[in-house]
Write a protein that holds these residues in place. Structure first.
Motif, PDB file in Angstrom:
ATOM      1  N   THR A  10      51.332  20.555  83.984  1.00  0.00           N
ATOM      2  CA  THR A  10      52.057  21.775  83.414  1.00  0.00           C
ATOM      3  C   THR A  10      53.454  21.616  82.825  1.00  0.00           C
ATOM      4  OG1 THR A  10      53.293  21.669  85.566  1.00  0.00           O
ATOM      5  CG2 THR A  10      51.021  22.672  85.801  1.00  0.00           C
ATOM      6  N   PRO A  11      53.729  22.843  82.202  1.00  0.00           N
ATOM      7  CA  PRO A  11      53.021  24.178  81.946  1.00  0.00           C
ATOM      8  C   PRO A  11      51.647  24.017  80.848  1.00  0.00           C
ATOM      9  CG  PRO A  11      55.115  23.863  80.635  1.00  0.00           C
ATOM     10  CD  PRO A  11      55.012  22.920  81.322  1.00  0.00           C
ATOM     11  N   ILE A 264      59.333  23.767  91.123  1.00  0.00           N
ATOM     12  CA  ILE A 264      60.147  22.781  91.152  1.00  0.00           C
ATOM     13  C   ILE A 264      61.153  22.612  91.961  1.00  0.00           C
ATOM     14  CG2 ILE A 264      59.216  21.711  88.939  1.00  0.00           C
ATOM     15  CD1 ILE A 264      61.825  22.777  87.676  1.00  0.00           C
ATOM     16  N   ILE A 274      61.953  28.406  91.660  1.00  0.00           N
ATOM     17  CA  ILE A 274      62.223  27.707  90.200  1.00  0.00           C
ATOM     18  C   ILE A 274      60.943  27.082  89.859  1.00  0.00           C
ATOM     19  CG2 ILE A 274      63.834  26.230  88.753  1.00  0.00           C
ATOM     20  CD1 ILE A 274      65.668  27.909  90.598  1.00  0.00           C
ATOM     21  N   ASP A 276      58.450  25.338  86.379  1.00  0.00           N
ATOM     22  CA  ASP A 276      58.478  24.699  85.150  1.00  0.00           C
ATOM     23  C   ASP A 276      58.149  25.496  84.154  1.00  0.00           C
ATOM     24  OD1 ASP A 276      55.739  24.508  85.465  1.00  0.00           O
ATOM     25  OD2 ASP A 276      55.778  22.352  85.487  1.00  0.00           O
ATOM     26  N   TRP A 279      61.229  29.486  79.168  1.00  0.00           N
ATOM     27  CA  TRP A 279      60.735  30.290  77.852  1.00  0.00           C
ATOM     28  C   TRP A 279      60.212  29.509  76.907  1.00  0.00           C
ATOM     29  CZ3 TRP A 279      62.615  28.041  73.656  1.00  0.00           C
ATOM     30  CH2 TRP A 279      63.861  27.528  73.787  1.00  0.00           C
ATOM     31  N   MET A 280      60.246  27.966  76.957  1.00  0.00           N
ATOM     32  CA  MET A 280      59.432  27.291  75.997  1.00  0.00           C
ATOM     33  C   MET A 280      57.760  27.385  76.325  1.00  0.00           C
ATOM     34  SD  MET A 280      59.760  25.371  73.358  1.00  0.00           S
ATOM     35  CE  MET A 280      61.409  24.412  73.203  1.00  0.00           C
ATOM     36  N   ALA A 281      57.596  27.418  77.844  1.00  0.00           N
ATOM     37  CA  ALA A 281      56.268  27.757  78.157  1.00  0.00           C
ATOM     38  C   ALA A 281      55.701  29.263  77.991  1.00  0.00           C
ATOM     39  CB  ALA A 281      56.171  27.412  79.614  1.00  0.00           C
ATOM     40  N   ASN A 317      65.318  29.848  81.478  1.00  0.00           N
ATOM     41  CA  ASN A 317      65.854  28.997  80.389  1.00  0.00           C
ATOM     42  C   ASN A 317      64.710  28.057  79.798  1.00  0.00           C
ATOM     43  OD1 ASN A 317      68.143  28.784  82.980  1.00  0.00           O
ATOM     44  ND2 ASN A 317      68.460  29.876  81.215  1.00  0.00           N
ATOM     45  N   GLN A 318      65.292  27.072  79.197  1.00  0.00           N
ATOM     46  CA  GLN A 318      64.168  26.340  78.006  1.00  0.00           C
ATOM     47  C   GLN A 318      63.069  25.785  79.030  1.00  0.00           C
ATOM     48  OE1 GLN A 318      65.775  24.440  74.915  1.00  0.00           O
ATOM     49  NE2 GLN A 318      64.000  23.082  74.719  1.00  0.00           N
ATOM     50  N   GLU A 319      63.302  25.142  80.017  1.00  0.00           N
ATOM     51  CA  GLU A 319      62.161  24.482  80.788  1.00  0.00           C
ATOM     52  C   GLU A 319      62.200  24.891  82.338  1.00  0.00           C
ATOM     53  OE1 GLU A 319      59.563  23.004  79.372  1.00  0.00           O
ATOM     54  OE2 GLU A 319      60.174  22.471  77.714  1.00  0.00           O
ATOM     55  N   HIS A 320      62.962  25.992  82.544  1.00  0.00           N
ATOM     56  CA  HIS A 320      63.112  26.482  83.999  1.00  0.00           C
ATOM     57  C   HIS A 320      62.693  27.937  84.060  1.00  0.00           C
ATOM     58  CE1 HIS A 320      65.838  23.210  84.056  1.00  0.00           C
ATOM     59  NE2 HIS A 320      65.783  23.100  85.493  1.00  0.00           N
TER      60      HIS A 320
ATOM     61  N   ALA B  86      64.444  19.306  87.460  1.00  0.00           N
ATOM     62  CA  ALA B  86      64.105  18.836  88.789  1.00  0.00           C
ATOM     63  C   ALA B  86      62.553  18.225  88.877  1.00  0.00           C
ATOM     64  CB  ALA B  86      63.968  20.099  89.590  1.00  0.00           C
ATOM     65  N   ARG B 141      71.489  28.463  88.490  1.00  0.00           N
ATOM     66  CA  ARG B 141      70.130  28.060  88.384  1.00  0.00           C
ATOM     67  C   ARG B 141      69.756  27.241  89.501  1.00  0.00           C
ATOM     68  NH1 ARG B 141      68.523  25.808  82.813  1.00  0.00           N
ATOM     69  NH2 ARG B 141      68.984  23.888  83.741  1.00  0.00           N
ATOM     70  N   TRP B 378      54.348  19.336  75.821  1.00  0.00           N
ATOM     71  CA  TRP B 378      54.764  18.559  77.091  1.00  0.00           C
ATOM     72  C   TRP B 378      54.113  17.312  77.299  1.00  0.00           C
ATOM     73  CZ3 TRP B 378      54.370  23.960  76.073  1.00  0.00           C
ATOM     74  CH2 TRP B 378      55.456  24.619  76.308  1.00  0.00           C
TER      75      TRP B 378
END
Lengths: 378, 378
Positions: A10-11, A264, A274, A276, A279-281, A317-320, B86, B141, B378
């Protein structure tokens, strides 16, 4: 070992193949009922296996948004390709190379300057480009108005300049901002009638205009009749998304693309889960922000794809990603969604979310996943 | 033939190498002045050549946002890598493979469950993972609060469970929403003091905590002192962007990333210049929307990178951008920006815009462009 929803990294961008096939059948049936050819816009998936399924279902030719897509799908054996972005003079060399290789690439223009650039380059290279004129049916973006005298001027420049005047095309992008059947039917009729009017104006000037090409997913699915139209274009229907759901042309259980994500962490007092899937995903697309229902960065399902009532990816956020329930819902999130839990997020906009990935994970009805690569870039 | 700004295919993500080098020098000088190591976050560029320049300037180790980045940069010879998301239990196998291959990968956690997953997996695999505990310094966050008793519990689980307790780390993401020097200095001090406090709590419990790692571009550039801190992390400074300009930490002429685009049409009565830089080229990031100055999808420059006063990319579809001047500005757009004109658009968010491309076009001071690939996915 075959990958499945429990073992994929994932993602991941997961395609529910059963839902996708149903969406393809639905749009093809609509085109058949309306008596027009279907030329799917492959900018949504950019994926060979998806386009193969569309063609197997009856699609004739494809629409592309980049010459990279044209090259990739031509290599896959598709020759009937419409590049539906006004031709930049600097890209004519690429278009020429495709045509010289045997690709029946058609291009579009909406201006005198554009038409001249095409015919001048065509004459210099002894190539008759096939060209559609783009019509502005809804004041949304590009195109020439059906009653603008420049329309016939462009047609004449193309025809006398040695290009093959294939016809007219339009895309009523304003349909994305609507959400009632009446309004959608009205804009579908506007899209049709304006494009047909443009074709008639060209024909009245003694010029050829065999094709009349219209479409967007909302108008294609709402059109009652398409008299005078020869082909329908639509893209996002293949996966649908939350924006299309808000427009009113699909149910949530028709959405075929979701982002598989892992929990995560938590901020328990705030009710934050939270994930993974940042917004990148998901992409930064917040298309539902301006619609009647704002779904944040997406609606959250369990790993089987069943909606979890009230759970939304509210920020990224980028990866959250941060998912939470609606205020007032009392859920012990650490207990119910421990670290490692897998979830699936339905995205705002399938075209944008897909673009964040080099491949989809195509999940068949047995729950087995295969990688389906995408043709990203330009 | 070397590519240059006039011959590159558009859209393209252009890096002004001179500006980038200046940005790298500026952040390195700041870390040197503050007496801490600089561990750049490479999620912005994901690019070997950029990271090479950062290390050449004095950076020690890197921060990554994906294990894919860790793999790629480890292959490039970088062994000191912090994966600053994380740790999901399902990703420990990948982390293990990297460590077994010789990569000094450090991971992070902010929970008892996360720490247990790491130590249990580590014991089963006879691997001592190096772990940082993530601290929540600004309620933004993830992370555990410096005064939360669970902090020492996590530290103890890691230490007694066989992991190497490397230290604490935090990222004051709230700094992105500020725009005065006073507020930035205050949040930089909060980031520092909270992280140092957390380290002291761990040490007071008789546990090791050698490293104290803090940072974000706004706090890194605003910090007055970093007592007790051992390293600074920051990412987007390498290119800067319009969001960072609104935050107040860079000038517009420090922005090193722009999207090269071509004019493909006009809607003259509306004052619209249609470009081939849609959201696929710019990303959907509208980070400036919530800031004091909303720059739409970006500020438009000529092909030399000089700002065109009042011209903004105001809306974007997938492969179409619409640029226009401010209301009241009387510009003959067809005359001044004919079809084929090349422009450069400064983006909202360099991390998001870069992610739309498989490679940058790095433009050196002679105007020659080289491709710099990115490690996406990823």
């Amino acid at each position: 070992m075959t990958a499945c929803i429990d073992t994929l990294d994932t993602p991941a961008a997961v395609v529910d193949v059963t839902r996708m096939q149903r969406n393809i059948q639905r749009m093809q049936a609509q085109a058949d009922r309306l008596g027009v050819r279907l030329r799917p816009h492959v900018k949504t998936s950019k994926c060979a296996a998806v386009v193969e399924a569309q063609i197997a279902a009856g699609a004739q030719g494809i629409t592309v948004s980049t010459l990279k897509e044209a090259q990739a799908f031509f290599q896959q054996g598709i020759t009937d390709i419409l590049y539906a972005v006004a031709m930049a003079p600097g890209k004519l060399t690429q278009a020429l190379a495709l045509r010289r290789a045997g690709c029946g690439l058609a291009i579009i223009t909406d201006s005198v300057a554009g038409a001249k650039a095409i015919t001048e380059f065509g004459r210099a290279q002894s190539e008759s480009f096939e060209v559609f004129i783009e019509i502005d049916s809804d004041h949304h973006r590009s195109g020439v108005r059906s009653d603008d005298p420049v329309l016939v001027e462009i047609a004449r420049i193309l025809h006398t300049g040695g290009a093959v005047l294939k016809g007219v095309m339009t895309h009523a992008g304003e349909s994305y901002s609507l959400n009632t059947l009446e309004a959608l039917q009205a804009i579908a009729e506007l899209e049709r009638s304006e494009c047909v009017k443009a074709a008639e104006a060209i024909r009245a000037a003694g010029l050829p205009c065999p094709e009349v090409s219209v479409g967007s997913t909302p108008t294609a699915l709402s059109a009652v009749r398409l008299e005078g139209v020869t082909e329908l274009r639509a893209g996002v229907y293949v996966f649908f998304d939350l924006v299309m759901h808000n427009v009113g042309v699909c149910r949530l259980d028709e959405l075929a693309l979701s982002v598989l994500t892992t929990v995560i962490g938590h901020q328990a007092e705030k009710g934050w889960i939270i994930t993974d899937s940042g917004w990148m995903a998901m992409s930064r697309d917040r298309g539902t922000q301006s619609q009647a229902s704002d779904y944040g960065y997406g609606l959250v399902c369990n790993s089987a794809g069943e909606l979890i009532e009230g759970l939304q990816l509210r920020s990224a956020n980028q990866e959250h990603g941060v998912a939470s329930f609606e205020k007032g819902q009392n859920v012990d999130i650490e207990q119910r969604f421990p670290i490692g839990t897998r979830l699936r997020v339905l995205p705002n906009h399938a075209c944008a979310t897909g673009a964040q990935y080099s491949a989809y994970e195509a999940l068949d009805e047995r729950g087995e996943a295969r990688q389906w690569p995408r043709h990203n870039g330009w």
